[in-house]
Design a protein around this motif. Structure first.
Motif, mmCIF file in Angstrom:
data_model
loop_
_atom_site.group_PDB
_atom_site.id
_atom_site.type_symbol
_atom_site.label_atom_id
_atom_site.label_comp_id
_atom_site.label_asym_id
_atom_site.label_seq_id
_atom_site.Cartn_x
_atom_site.Cartn_y
_atom_site.Cartn_z
ATOM 1 N N LEU A 75 1.889 8.957 -11.292
ATOM 2 C CA LEU A 75 1.997 7.743 -12.210
ATOM 3 C C LEU A 75 0.951 6.739 -11.909
ATOM 4 N N GLY A 76 -0.177 7.086 -11.253
ATOM 5 C CA GLY A 76 -1.226 6.079 -11.084
ATOM 6 C C GLY A 76 -1.841 5.535 -12.531
ATOM 7 N N ASP A 77 -1.780 6.380 -13.497
ATOM 8 C CA ASP A 77 -2.333 5.785 -15.044
ATOM 9 C C ASP A 77 -1.405 4.566 -15.372
ATOM 10 N N LYS A 78 -0.067 4.435 -14.901
ATOM 11 C CA LYS A 78 0.735 3.337 -15.082
ATOM 12 C C LYS A 78 0.693 2.039 -14.402
ATOM 13 N N VAL A 79 -0.054 2.190 -13.227
ATOM 14 C CA VAL A 79 -0.166 1.051 -12.347
ATOM 15 C C VAL A 79 -1.136 0.206 -12.762
ATOM 16 N N VAL A 80 -0.693 -1.132 -12.825
ATOM 17 C CA VAL A 80 -1.834 -2.198 -13.465
ATOM 18 C C VAL A 80 -2.272 -3.296 -12.380
ATOM 19 N N GLY A 81 -1.513 -3.317 -11.262
ATOM 20 C CA GLY A 81 -1.556 -4.206 -10.252
ATOM 21 C C GLY A 81 -1.243 -3.831 -8.833
ATOM 22 N N VAL A 82 -2.167 -4.154 -7.782
ATOM 23 C CA VAL A 82 -2.210 -3.795 -6.531
ATOM 24 C C VAL A 82 -2.397 -4.801 -5.684
ATOM 25 N N THR A 83 -2.195 -4.922 -4.404
ATOM 26 C CA THR A 83 -2.628 -5.807 -3.191
ATOM 27 C C THR A 83 -4.085 -5.440 -3.094
ATOM 28 N N ARG A 84 -4.861 -6.239 -2.184
ATOM 29 C CA ARG A 84 -6.059 -6.230 -1.854
ATOM 30 C C ARG A 84 -6.033 -5.182 -0.657
ATOM 31 N N TYR A 85 -4.923 -4.663 -0.346
ATOM 32 C CA TYR A 85 -4.984 -3.664 0.905
ATOM 33 C C TYR A 85 -4.691 -2.135 0.307
ATOM 34 N N CYS A 86 -4.416 -2.134 -0.876
ATOM 35 C CA CYS A 86 -4.229 -0.783 -1.395
ATOM 36 C C CYS A 86 -5.487 -0.131 -1.740
ATOM 37 N N ASN A 87 -5.754 0.821 -1.009
ATOM 38 C CA ASN A 87 -6.992 1.555 -1.052
ATOM 39 C C ASN A 87 -7.302 3.013 -1.086
ATOM 40 N N TYR A 88 -5.887 3.737 -1.197
ATOM 41 C CA TYR A 88 -5.571 4.893 -1.300
ATOM 42 C C TYR A 88 -4.485 5.384 -2.284
ATOM 43 N N PRO A 89 -4.895 6.546 -3.076
ATOM 44 C CA PRO A 89 -5.968 7.359 -3.021
ATOM 45 C C PRO A 89 -7.281 6.767 -3.402
ATOM 46 N N SER A 105 0.139 3.223 9.675
ATOM 47 C CA SER A 105 1.082 2.147 9.596
ATOM 48 C C SER A 105 1.730 2.174 8.120
ATOM 49 N N ARG A 106 1.459 2.986 7.193
ATOM 50 C CA ARG A 106 1.967 2.968 6.212
ATOM 51 C C ARG A 106 3.280 4.145 5.882
ATOM 52 N N PRO A 107 4.344 3.722 5.792
ATOM 53 C CA PRO A 107 5.571 4.940 5.861
ATOM 54 C C PRO A 107 5.510 5.412 4.448
ATOM 55 N N GLY A 108 4.916 6.432 3.950
ATOM 56 C CA GLY A 108 4.876 6.966 2.653
ATOM 57 C C GLY A 108 4.627 8.634 2.625
ATOM 58 N N PRO A 109 4.147 8.892 1.455
ATOM 59 C CA PRO A 109 3.904 10.339 1.456
ATOM 60 C C PRO A 109 2.914 10.935 2.326
ATOM 61 N N ARG A 110 2.186 10.286 2.989
ATOM 62 C CA ARG A 110 0.985 10.811 3.692
ATOM 63 C C ARG A 110 1.608 11.084 5.143
ATOM 64 N N PRO A 126 0.801 -1.185 0.127
ATOM 65 C CA PRO A 126 0.036 -0.081 -0.026
ATOM 66 C C PRO A 126 0.596 1.247 0.013
ATOM 67 N N SER A 127 1.883 1.209 0.692
ATOM 68 C CA SER A 127 2.730 2.524 0.810
ATOM 69 C C SER A 127 3.421 2.918 -0.742
ATOM 70 N N ILE A 128 3.772 1.730 -1.267
ATOM 71 C CA ILE A 128 4.365 1.989 -2.604
ATOM 72 C C ILE A 128 3.270 2.395 -3.746
ATOM 73 N N THR A 129 2.194 1.753 -3.436
ATOM 74 C CA THR A 129 0.986 2.311 -4.419
ATOM 75 C C THR A 129 0.776 3.808 -4.140
ATOM 76 N N GLU A 130 0.726 4.179 -2.860
ATOM 77 C CA GLU A 130 0.474 5.726 -2.506
ATOM 78 C C GLU A 130 1.547 6.722 -3.120
ATOM 79 N N THR A 131 2.721 6.145 -2.904
ATOM 80 C CA THR A 131 3.943 6.896 -3.445
ATOM 81 C C THR A 131 3.685 7.033 -5.056
ATOM 82 N N LEU A 132 3.481 5.743 -5.775
ATOM 83 C CA LEU A 132 3.269 5.967 -7.260
ATOM 84 C C LEU A 132 2.081 6.998 -7.640
#
Length: 287
Positions: free
Chosen positions: A64-78, A278-283, A53-59
């Protein structure tokens, strides 16, 4: 000797292409990930799989969201993540520590970004499939978040965007640090779980956040995520208790409030969205 003359329009176009980008287009980009692995990204990634999830938030924070094609079931932000999953534009590839190798390969990604808790055999199988994979270690400090943003940015050919994001976060955190300059530090504990109690100790991302916010982690004498007894928390009785809380996930909050209502602890309880804490990322700048 024959001279080569470039068309004026071609010259104009070339003048707007940074030399670094032109070089990268021809040579690819090589990064050293958090495991010390040297990974070649042969071309600019356009199909990225995120396994945290923290990687997804960073992307998404890097645009780069339009380039993401796969995430985990816990990736819910943004919220755009779930919207794109609902539209079938992003595929859920499994969990945080049990992603599906088959689903990832079926997506034909040109970059996979994983984390340090992945099974080494899984990482090797991704490599055997000819897919570049970089490993991002879960950050233990705010500075570590900056480094991971830069690493992800470089691997995705978005170094300029990564630098801008890091500077933006530094500015926001610096603002809050100035607000607590000269103010006495307060005793704080972050409760990660109850029955038994688990807290954030030294060497965790949360400990660093507490320090930057002008607090003093009463369990900084513990290393990493530590299990403690109820009696130890009662003895420390910190002035503030940071507690993960979200509707439908009240277990930790209710456990701490029960101790407070019994008069065992007296500090102010500060509920925070568990995903953010719990997610060390851009938030990190909004904590």
């Amino acid at each position: 000797m024959r001279r080569i003359i470039l068309h004026p329009i071609l010259l104009l176009v070339l003048s707007f292409i940074p030399l670094g980008s032109a070089f990268a287009q021809g040579q690819g980009v090589t990064v050293i990930d958090d495991f010390g692995r040297e990974v070649l990204i042969p071309h600019e990634p356009n199909r990225i799989v995120s396994i945290a999830p923290s990687i997804t938030e960073t992307l998404f924070a890097l645009g780069l969201g339009d380039k993401v094609v796969g995430v985990t079931r816990y990736c819910n932000y943004p919220s755009e993540v779930l919207e794109r999953v609902g539209k079938g534009e992003i595929t859920v590839i499994g969990g945080f520590i049990d992603p599906s190798l088959e689903k990832i390969i079926e997506l034909n990604p040109d970059l996979v970004i994983g984390h340090n808790l992945l099974n080494p055999e899984f990482i090797a199988k991704i490599e055997d499939a000819g897919i570049p994979i970089i490993i991002v270690k879960t950050s233990e400090t705010i500075e570590g978040i900056y480094e991971d943003i830069r690493l992800i940015g470089k691997a995705c050919w978005a170094e300029e965007e990564a630098s801008k994001l890091v500077e933006e976060l530094k500015y926001k955190i610096s603002y809050w640090e100035k607000q607590v300059e000269g103010v006495g530090r307060v005793d704080v504990a972050e409760i990660a779980w109850v029955n038994p109690l688990w807290v954030a100790g030294n060497g965790t991302y949360i400990n660093d956040v507490i320090e930057h916010a002008g607090g003093r982690n009463v369990f900084a004498d513990r290393s990493g995520w530590a299990s403690i007894s109820d009696e130890e928390l009662v003895e420390k009785d910190p002035e503030y208790l940071i507690v993960p809380y979200r509707h439908g996930e009240e277990l930790i909050y209710d456990g701490i409030m029960d101790m407070k209502e019994k008069g065992l602890i007296h500090g102010e309880v500060i509920p925070i969205d568990p995903d953010i804490i719990s997610r060390p990322g851009p938030r990190v700048a909004i904590l």
